[in-house]
Design an enzyme around this catalytic site. Structure first.
Site, mmCIF file in Angstrom:
data_model
loop_
_atom_site.group_PDB
_atom_site.id
_atom_site.type_symbol
_atom_site.label_atom_id
_atom_site.label_comp_id
_atom_site.label_asym_id
_atom_site.label_seq_id
_atom_site.Cartn_x
_atom_site.Cartn_y
_atom_site.Cartn_z
ATOM 1 N N HIS A 1 -3.760 7.467 3.069
ATOM 2 C CA HIS A 1 -3.123 6.038 3.147
ATOM 3 C C HIS A 1 -4.511 5.384 3.867
ATOM 4 O O HIS A 1 -4.680 5.719 4.631
ATOM 5 C CB HIS A 1 -2.372 5.351 3.128
ATOM 6 C CG HIS A 1 -3.008 3.303 2.669
ATOM 7 N ND1 HIS A 1 -3.321 3.029 1.794
ATOM 8 C CD2 HIS A 1 -2.852 2.074 3.445
ATOM 9 C CE1 HIS A 1 -3.917 1.534 1.486
ATOM 10 N NE2 HIS A 1 -3.859 1.107 2.501
ATOM 11 N N CYS B 1 0.837 -1.420 -0.021
ATOM 12 C CA CYS B 1 -0.016 0.194 0.071
ATOM 13 C C CYS B 1 1.129 0.893 -0.047
ATOM 14 O O CYS B 1 0.412 2.701 -0.062
ATOM 15 C CB CYS B 1 -1.245 0.055 1.409
ATOM 16 S SG CYS B 1 -1.933 -1.479 0.861
ATOM 17 N N ASN C 1 -10.346 -0.472 0.648
ATOM 18 C CA ASN C 1 -8.502 -0.229 0.832
ATOM 19 C C ASN C 1 -8.104 -0.083 -0.299
ATOM 20 O O ASN C 1 -8.343 -1.599 -0.620
ATOM 21 C CB ASN C 1 -8.236 -0.836 1.939
ATOM 22 C CG ASN C 1 -6.638 -0.802 1.669
ATOM 23 O OD1 ASN C 1 -5.770 -0.707 0.816
ATOM 24 N ND2 ASN C 1 -6.006 -1.660 2.837
#
Ligand code: ACO
Length: 317
Positions: free
Chosen positions: A239, A115, A269
């Site tokens: 994030h 990520c 996500n």
């Protein structure tokens, strides 16, 4: 942490684009297939729904094309393509396929830092501009739905698919990037991993705890290097993993949550795509003005982390 050498050619973001699959899965739809509830997912994560479907190359072409159009560039003007992804479509060649389908005539590489991938890709592209490239296309795309265990209520509500892209163009004088930080701690791989061909495994509580620390640590290093404080930051683009992680990191950094860009309620996500998706959302909403200081900060499996401090539009104070 390395500092940008004085006189290094800088860059600014001149265009951006996004792509999300059409298929929406609401929390209620998930709750129909596993022992969970809309209420649990919303309160523990902030996620209301997520988008799934498409391929990493297909979504990348869509967001990349939009970014080129906004920058007013024909494909031949791009000198390098950096595709951040932890879910390439094939063992190799996803970036090359995107390069081909966009009609680019330049090198194309994939960057995998889970990520944190977009942060790593963005820093790398600035480096290539410092070494002579005039324009770079940086795309962050993931199709995590393909490596999610849809029977595991501990992970299935979290992960999804999407893509975000930016065009970076070299400028005379100071660019937008004031400072950057990239981190990794391989001792933490066992708390968040996916075997090749397997699905995402995670110790959620421990990832949560570490993620907040990693984000705060990385952001503070980048802000110190840039010579700024949290008060100077107009927009933080974190994030998009969990709203409670974002809240905890903002609290520790001393940045009001109102200054954070968030899209996770509708995207889930999306790993490498999450920061460019949230950045594009904030830019489209007119939340960033020329000269504003923008802090991008990510964390991911590995574990990895990365931050960039940008002065929007570049130039001196
Ligand atoms: N629905 C209902 N109950 C659930 C669910 C669910 N989907 N998932 C877990 N539970 C239960 C658990 O079984 C547990 O029950 P118990 O008390 O009877 O044992 C209870 O809810 C609490 O579970 P916790 O794991 O303690 O819940 P927590 O508040 O920690 O939230 C979560 C879990 C959302 C996963 C959180 O820990 C988190 O967000 N962690 C970080 C995850 C993350 O960001 N991962 C991505 C990293 S980025 C990358 O690189 C991919």
């Amino acid at each position: 942490m390395p500092a940008i050498r004085p006189g290094a050619t800088g860059a600014v973001i001149s265009g951006w684009g996004t792509a999300l699959p059409e298929k929406v899965i609401s929390n209620d739809e998930l709750a129909a297939t596993m022992d969970t509830s809309d209420e649990w997912i919303r309160t523990r994560t902030g996620i209301h729904e997520r988008r799934v479907g498409g391929s990493t190359a297909g979504l990348s072409v869509e967001s990349g094309r939009q970014a080129l159009e906004m920058a007013g560039l024909t494909p031949d003007r791009i000198d390098v393509l950096v595709l951040a992804t932890t879910t390439p479509d094939k063992q190799w060649g996803t970036a090359s396929l995107v390069q081909h389908e966009l009609g680019l005539s330049c090198g194309a590489i994939e960057v995998n830092a889970a990520c944190s991938g977009f942060m790593y890709g963005l820093v790398q592209a600035h480096g290539m501009i410092a070494m002579g490239a005039d324009r770079a296309l940086v795309i962050g795309t993931d199709t995590l739905s393909r490596i999610t265990d849809w029977d595991d209520r501990g992970t299935a509500p979290l992960f999804a698919d999407g893509s975000g892209a930016v065009v970076l163009e070299a400028v005379d004088g100071p660019g937008q990037l004031l400072a950057w930080d990239l981190d990794a701690d391989g001792s933490l791989l066992p708390i968040l991993w996916a075997d090749v061909g397997g699905t995402i495994k995670m110790e959620g509580k421990e990832v949560f705890r570490r993620a907040v620390r990693l984000m705060v640590d990385s952001a503070e290093k980048a802000m110190t290097q840039a010579g700024i404080t949290a008060d100077d930051v107009s927009l933080v683009v974190p994030h998009q993993a969990n709203i409670r992680i974002i809240q905890a990191a903002c609290d520790r950094l001393g940045i009001p949550i109102e200054r954070a860009a968030t899209v996770l309620h509708r995207t889930g996500n999306t790993s490498s795509a999450s920061i460019p998706l949230a950045l594009a959302d904030a830019l489209d909403a007119g939340r960033v003005q020329h000269g504003d200081l923008v802090l991008l900060v990510g964390f991911g499996g590995g574990m990895t982390a990365g931050s960039c401090v940008l002065r929007w539009g570049g130039g001196v104070e």
